[in-house]
Design a protein around this motif. Structure first.
Motif, short mmCIF file in Angstrom:
data_model
loop_
_atom_site.label_atom_id
_atom_site.label_comp_id
_atom_site.label_asym_id
_atom_site.label_seq_id
_atom_site.Cartn_x
_atom_site.Cartn_y
_atom_site.Cartn_z
N MET A 197 -20.90 50.74 -36.64
CA MET A 197 -20.08 51.26 -37.73
C MET A 197 -19.17 52.38 -37.25
N ALA A 198 -19.68 53.25 -36.38
CA ALA A 198 -18.85 54.32 -35.83
C ALA A 198 -17.69 53.73 -35.02
N ALA A 199 -17.98 52.71 -34.23
CA ALA A 199 -16.93 52.06 -33.43
C ALA A 199 -15.89 51.40 -34.35
N LEU A 200 -16.33 50.70 -35.37
CA LEU A 200 -15.40 50.02 -36.26
C LEU A 200 -14.54 51.02 -37.04
N ARG A 201 -15.14 52.14 -37.44
CA ARG A 201 -14.35 53.19 -38.10
C ARG A 201 -13.28 53.73 -37.16
N LYS A 202 -13.65 53.94 -35.91
CA LYS A 202 -12.68 54.42 -34.90
C LYS A 202 -11.59 53.38 -34.70
N PHE A 203 -11.97 52.10 -34.57
CA PHE A 203 -10.98 51.03 -34.40
C PHE A 203 -10.01 51.00 -35.57
N ASN A 204 -10.48 51.29 -36.77
CA ASN A 204 -9.63 51.27 -37.95
C ASN A 204 -8.61 52.40 -37.95
N ASN A 205 -8.87 53.45 -37.16
CA ASN A 205 -7.97 54.60 -37.11
C ASN A 205 -7.08 54.64 -35.88
N VAL A 206 -7.14 53.59 -35.07
CA VAL A 206 -6.29 53.51 -33.88
C VAL A 206 -5.37 52.30 -34.05
N THR A 207 -4.07 52.55 -33.93
CA THR A 207 -3.11 51.45 -34.09
C THR A 207 -2.66 50.94 -32.73
N LEU A 208 -2.05 49.77 -32.77
CA LEU A 208 -1.45 49.22 -31.56
C LEU A 208 -0.38 50.17 -31.04
N GLN A 209 0.32 50.84 -31.93
CA GLN A 209 1.34 51.82 -31.51
C GLN A 209 0.69 52.95 -30.70
N ASP A 210 -0.49 53.40 -31.11
CA ASP A 210 -1.21 54.42 -30.34
C ASP A 210 -1.50 53.93 -28.93
N ILE A 211 -1.93 52.69 -28.82
CA ILE A 211 -2.25 52.10 -27.51
C ILE A 211 -0.99 52.02 -26.66
N ILE A 212 0.09 51.53 -27.24
CA ILE A 212 1.35 51.39 -26.51
C ILE A 212 1.84 52.74 -26.02
N GLU A 213 1.81 53.76 -26.87
CA GLU A 213 2.25 55.09 -26.47
C GLU A 213 1.37 55.65 -25.36
N SER A 214 0.08 55.41 -25.42
CA SER A 214 -0.82 55.87 -24.35
C SER A 214 -0.54 55.15 -23.04
N ILE A 215 -0.24 53.87 -23.11
CA ILE A 215 0.13 53.11 -21.91
C ILE A 215 1.39 53.72 -21.29
N GLN A 216 2.37 54.03 -22.12
CA GLN A 216 3.62 54.59 -21.62
C GLN A 216 3.41 55.97 -21.00
N VAL A 217 2.55 56.77 -21.58
CA VAL A 217 2.23 58.08 -21.01
C VAL A 217 1.55 57.92 -19.66
N GLU A 218 0.58 57.02 -19.59
CA GLU A 218 -0.11 56.76 -18.32
C GLU A 218 0.87 56.31 -17.24
N GLN A 219 1.82 55.44 -17.62
CA GLN A 219 2.79 54.94 -16.65
C GLN A 219 3.68 56.07 -16.15
N LYS A 220 4.13 56.94 -17.04
CA LYS A 220 4.98 58.07 -16.62
C LYS A 220 4.22 59.00 -15.69
N ALA A 221 2.95 59.22 -15.99
CA ALA A 221 2.14 60.07 -15.12
C ALA A 221 2.00 59.45 -13.73
N LYS A 222 1.81 58.14 -13.66
CA LYS A 222 1.76 57.44 -12.37
C LYS A 222 3.07 57.60 -11.61
N GLU A 223 4.18 57.43 -12.33
CA GLU A 223 5.49 57.52 -11.69
C GLU A 223 5.74 58.92 -11.15
N HIS A 224 5.14 59.91 -11.76
CA HIS A 224 5.29 61.30 -11.29
C HIS A 224 4.15 61.71 -10.38
#
Length: 147
Positions: free
Chosen positions: A117-144
């Motif tokens: 239930m804790a995991a499902l509640r967390k999943f309900n509060n994380v959007t695909l946009q959050d994942i995409i933005e985190s991917i982009q941040v990780e990529q920029k950090a790699k590039e730098h």
């Protein structure tokens, strides 16, 4: 026992579709990112389409998200590909005459349900946009060369 990657692969597919939406997105191209078979990608995309998370055209390499990445939660994806599958599995072959074997299933089952239930509640509060933005941040950090 092998752990399923259907959920993470499905999130991967959705993020890939959004990030690379200007390209022709064949199942082969998407599979090369996941390092899996195009057949696996097509099966997952079929499930995502059936659950109204993507739109596809037969014979065309143009998958699109069915709605904004801000409107797709990890819970939406999890329920689409895993349904009501258990996150944790109890061993049901224990000795009922033993104090541990006779009680472990009920005790662990309660904790497993709380964790699910804790995991499902967390999943309900994380959007695909959050994942995409985190991917982009990780990529920029790699590039730098920060990571």
């Amino acid at each position: 026992m092998r752990v399923s990657t259907r959920f993470s692969d499905s999130v991967h597919i959705l993020a890939f579709i959004e990030i690379y939406k200007s390209l022709k997105l064949s199942s082969e191209l998407i599979a090369s990112s996941i390092e899996t078979s195009p057949v696996v990608v097509r099966r997952l995309m079929s499930t995502l389409r059936e659950n109204d998370l993507i739109d596809t055209k037969k014979g065309s390499a143009e998958p699109k998200l069915s709605r904004s990445p801000r409107e797709i939660t990890l819970l939406d994806v999890y329920l689409a590909v895993e349904g009501d599958k258990q996150l944790f599995t109890l061993d049901t072959n224990t000795n009922p005459e033993c104090i541990v074997g006779g009680n472990i299933q009920k005790v662990l089952g309660n904790y497993y349900e709380d964790a699910k239930m804790a995991a499902l509640r967390k999943f309900n509060n994380v959007t695909l946009q959050d994942i995409i933005e985190s991917i982009q941040v990780e990529q920029k950090a790699k590039e730098h060369h920060l990571i």
